[in-house]
Scaffold this motif. Structure first.
Motif, PDB file in Angstrom:
ATOM      1  N   ARG A 119       3.608  -6.268  -2.497  1.00 21.15           N
ATOM      2  CA  ARG A 119       4.030  -5.351  -1.434  1.00 21.15           C
ATOM      3  C   ARG A 119       2.892  -5.015  -0.467  1.00 21.15           C
ATOM      4  N   THR A 120       2.117  -6.019  -0.120  1.00 22.98           N
ATOM      5  CA  THR A 120       1.056  -5.840   0.876  1.00 22.98           C
ATOM      6  C   THR A 120       1.618  -6.158   2.259  1.00 22.98           C
ATOM      7  N   TYR A 121       2.308  -5.189   2.850  1.00 22.97           N
ATOM      8  CA  TYR A 121       3.022  -5.407   4.101  1.00 22.97           C
ATOM      9  C   TYR A 121       2.080  -5.502   5.296  1.00 22.97           C
ATOM     10  N   HIS A 122       2.520  -6.262   6.298  1.00 16.28           N
ATOM     11  CA  HIS A 122       1.808  -6.251   7.571  1.00 16.28           C
ATOM     12  C   HIS A 122       2.109  -4.924   8.268  1.00 16.28           C
ATOM     13  N   PRO A 123       1.110  -4.260   8.865  1.00 14.49           N
ATOM     14  CA  PRO A 123       1.321  -2.943   9.479  1.00 14.49           C
ATOM     15  C   PRO A 123       2.438  -2.915  10.523  1.00 14.49           C
ATOM     16  N   SER A 124       2.652  -4.024  11.218  1.00 15.01           N
ATOM     17  CA  SER A 124       3.641  -4.041  12.301  1.00 15.01           C
ATOM     18  C   SER A 124       5.078  -3.909  11.800  1.00 15.01           C
ATOM     19  N   ILE A 125       5.344  -4.239  10.521  1.00 19.53           N
ATOM     20  CA  ILE A 125       6.706  -4.178   9.995  1.00 19.53           C
ATOM     21  C   ILE A 125       6.767  -3.383   8.685  1.00 19.53           C
TER      22      ILE A 125
END
Length: 292
Positions: A119-125
């Protein structure tokens, strides 16, 4: 087959209906039912073989930047009310539509369903991804046959062209319509994405609805092939107006460098491979909007 389609008047929903015209569809859009209001949901009645949920509070890059946590809050409210509806209707099967935003920002190879746990999401999404993940977590503990279908980058006739809601192809078409001479792009065009034509998506979703036994798991709906933003831009520009001058932006706006979904599970489950080429799909998309 009797199908209740939530979000049925939107882009993906309307294409599902045309893909299986012989089914008995009950389409529910925001005008018929506000999924943010549990009292509105209670009014939906009937017996259905399948409930398909394509509704949600989502958009493109600008939308994600503008609404951020509101995306999480509203989609959790919708999810709660959809679950109330499922308890009320007790369909034979439930299909929830997700997106590739829930995959980790660090992926460098084809992304398989096993990577959902990262769950290391990209900040934009980030907030869209959190909402999608929570939907899946709930499904895993729900006593109902289900499918969670993760769509890669969908494009085609009927997609959003608005500044907030559009994704890449819709956004580029809007720019090409508005400016006949110069178009400025975000990023450098180096990012790789998995673009899939809308009718191929609709066919895959319908085939999962037709499965006699649900897989009760997450599944990528994709081509399994990567295309750069640069290549997509060049191809569509040559179709629409080859004389347009394209100016590229800064690397910081590229987003995730590589996002291509492995579709082996989909091919095995429903014996289907998307067959619309990028060039064919973009020509059909432009012909639709040109005639509109």
């Amino acid at each position: 087959m009797k199908v209740l389609l939530l979000g049925g008047t939107g882009y993906i929903g309307s294409n599902l209906v045309t893909q299986r015209p012989n089914w008995t569809w009950t389409t529910v859009g925001s005008r018929q039912c506000n999924l943010l209001d549990k009292n509105s949901v209670i009014n939906i009645q009937g017996k259905y073989d399948v409930v398909i949920n394509v509704a949600g509070f989502y958009g493109g890059i600008v939308f994600n930047q503008r609404y951020q946590k509101e995306i999480l809050y509203k989609n959790l409210e919708m999810t709660s009310n959809v679950w109330r509806l499922l308890d009320q209707l007790n369909p034979k099967k439930f299909i929830n539509i997700g997106s590739a935003c829930l995959y980790p920002r660090t992926a460098i190879n084809q992304i398989s369903e096993s990577q959902i746990s990262d769950r290391t999401y990209h900040p934009s999404i980030k907030y869209s991804a959190m909402a999608k993940h929570l939907q899946l977590d709930l499904l895993k503990n729900y006593e109902l046959d289900w499918e969670y279908l993760i769509l890669s980058n969908v494009y085609g006739p009927g997609e959003h062209l608005s500044f907030e809601k559009s994704h890449f192809v819709g956004s580029l078409i809007k720019k090409l319509q508005d400016d006949k001479n110069y178009v400025t792009m975000l990023g450098t065009g180096s990012a790789i994405r998995d673009f899939i034509y809308i009718s191929d998506v609709a066919e895959a979703i319908c085939r999962y609805a037709e499965l006699p036994k649900s897989t009760c798991s997450a599944t990528n709906i994709s081509t399994g092939n990567g295309t750069s933003i640069f290549e997509m831009t060049e191809t569509l520009t040559n179709i629409v107006n080859p004389d347009v001058k394209i100016t590229w932006g800064d690397e910081k706006d590229n987003g995730v460098a590589y996002k291509v979904l492995n579709n082996n599970k989909m091919v095995k489950d429903i014996d289907y491979r998307p067959n619309t080429s990028i060039n064919e799909g973009l020509i059909k998309t432009w012909e639709f909007f040109k005639n509109e």
